[in-house]
Enzyme design. Structure first.
Site, PDB file in Angstrom:
ATOM      1  N   GLU A  37      97.833   3.992  56.761  1.00  0.00           N
ATOM      2  CA  GLU A  37      98.488   4.702  58.026  1.00  0.00           C
ATOM      3  C   GLU A  37      96.943   5.777  58.188  1.00  0.00           C
ATOM      4  OE1 GLU A  37     101.388   6.589  60.610  1.00  0.00           O
ATOM      5  OE2 GLU A  37     102.173   5.460  58.724  1.00  0.00           O
ATOM      6  N   LYS A 168     116.685   5.217  43.779  1.00  0.00           N
ATOM      7  CA  LYS A 168     116.423   4.408  44.540  1.00  0.00           C
ATOM      8  C   LYS A 168     117.606   4.045  45.351  1.00  0.00           C
ATOM      9  CE  LYS A 168     112.412   3.304  40.875  1.00  0.00           C
ATOM     10  NZ  LYS A 168     112.247   2.220  40.103  1.00  0.00           N
ATOM     11  N   ASP A 244     106.205   5.977  40.720  1.00  0.00           N
ATOM     12  CA  ASP A 244     107.053   4.553  40.752  1.00  0.00           C
ATOM     13  C   ASP A 244     107.325   4.924  42.311  1.00  0.00           C
ATOM     14  OD1 ASP A 244     109.175   2.677  41.473  1.00  0.00           O
ATOM     15  OD2 ASP A 244     110.235   3.624  39.350  1.00  0.00           O
ATOM     16  N   HIS A 339      96.780   7.652  66.813  1.00  0.00           N
ATOM     17  CA  HIS A 339      96.445   6.531  66.433  1.00  0.00           C
ATOM     18  C   HIS A 339      95.785   5.100  67.297  1.00  0.00           C
ATOM     19  CE1 HIS A 339     100.213   6.663  63.323  1.00  0.00           C
ATOM     20  NE2 HIS A 339     100.422   7.765  63.973  1.00  0.00           N
TER      21      HIS A 339
END
Length: 353
Positions: A37, A168, A244, A339
């Protein structure tokens, strides 16, 4: 033919510098972000510029740190599970010695439990030095579980992980009790910097934060979270520093605060579940070692200090991107224009026009 050792290349840039002070580190540093991005780089860069123009920069306060693993045991009934829980808590010092026997760096610092029917969930909390501590906590919990099954009457094995950790997954318990590093970042932006660099006002940012981050997230059913895009900065930072990346699930739970203080903007991001480590799995790649060294997180310090430094730099990076995005969203069209300008190539833009 598939190469099992191939490395996926994600574009990375250093942005900044940003200024940080607080109870862990006082520094000015660029930060690496690996992302597809591309508007994230200039956006975080704008927030970093603001931090350099603010009198104290970003004040980062590390509030707490712990890594958790929950084990699950089964009892005959709830009464037996309750007796087992009381037994476990009464033997905390004994259990600390079990942990010390299986790890040089893990230290048992807390035990919590939950009983549902005849099931007992035990959440162990550890300090883990400079490692994020997933494997260290699991290894210690495995030793603890074996010891408990041998010494506590009335219980049998359920699982080495009972999801009461929680790893997670977006949960309330991690936001309440913390998992990883709990860091609060604050920035007081002078009125003229809000106007000249962010092209908005403190009042507009504060109002948008209430309407978007607080009310919008409430309506969406967010779990102890009220922010615009913590996950974007965390993922970029995690990939660049060998973390991670799946830990952005709980890591992106956090709260953004904004206040208009007589035209100056008080802006804060609280991250209670920031899981990072300066050593351990993922740190063996050359570019990761280079990045951690450049961030000052591979220096000779007391155990845990490099990981704490990494955490406050990550949290400050989150604030930079969060501030820049919210400022952009106070102005109609600014976000989309950025963007289009940064992500769409000219040929695609022409065809789609």
């Amino acid at each position: 033919m598939t190469d099992a050792h191939a490395i996926a290349g994600v574009p990375m840039k250093w942005v900044g510098p940003l200024r940080i002070s607080g109870n862990v580190a006082t520094t000015e540093t660029h930060v690496p972000l690996a992302t597809y991005e591309s508007p994230l780089w200039p956006s975080v860069g704008r927030g970093a510029k603001v931090s350099m123009l603010a009198p104290d920069g970003i004040v980062a306060t590390l509030v707490d740190e712990r890594m958790t693993r929950s084990v699950l045991v089964e009892a005959r009934d709830a009464q037996t599970a309750y007796a087992a829980a009381q037994n476990i808590h009464a033997r905390t010092e004994e259990l600390r010695e079990v942990v010390r026997g299986c790890s040089r760096f893990a230290e048992l610092i807390g035990i919590r439990h939950e009983i549902t029917a005849n099931l007992l969930f035990v959440r162990f909390e550890f300090s883990t030095g400079d490692a994020s501590g997933h494997n260290m906590a699991t290894l210690a919990s495995d030793a603890l579980l074996g010891h408990l099954l041998e010494t506590v009457p009335g219980i049998s094995y359920g699982s080495i992980s009972g999801n009461y950790c929680t790893d997670k997954k977006a949960t309330a318990i991690n936001g309440i009790l913390g998992r990883g590093k709990n860091v609060v970042t604050e920035l007081l932006v002078p009125r003229e910097v809000v106007t000249d660099v962010l092209h908005t006002t403190a009042a507009k940012v504060a109002e948008l934060n209430i309407r978007k981050n607080l009310l919008g997230t409430l309506l969406a059913g967010g779990i102890r979270s009220a922010n615009a895009h913590f996950a974007n900065m965390l993922l970029g930072f995690y990939l660049a520093t060998g973390q991670d990346a799946a830990n952005i699930v709980e890591g992106s739970q956090g709260i953004t605060m904004a206040e208009d203080r007589d035209g100056d903007l008080y802006f804060s991001c609280t991250l209670p579940n920031l899981i990072v480590g300066s050593v351990g799995n993922g740190k063996g790649l050359g570019f990761v070692e280079t990045n951690l060294t450049r961030l000052g997180c591979r220096a000779e310090r007391e155990t845990g200090a490099n990981a704490r430094r990494l955490a406050v730099i990550a949290a400050a990076t989150v604030l930079c991107g969060e501030l820049s995005l919210l400022a952009a969203q106070t102005n109609p069209g600014e976000l989309m224009q950025a963007h289009v300008r940064l992500e769409r190539d000219h040929k695609t833009a022409k065809v789609g026009a």
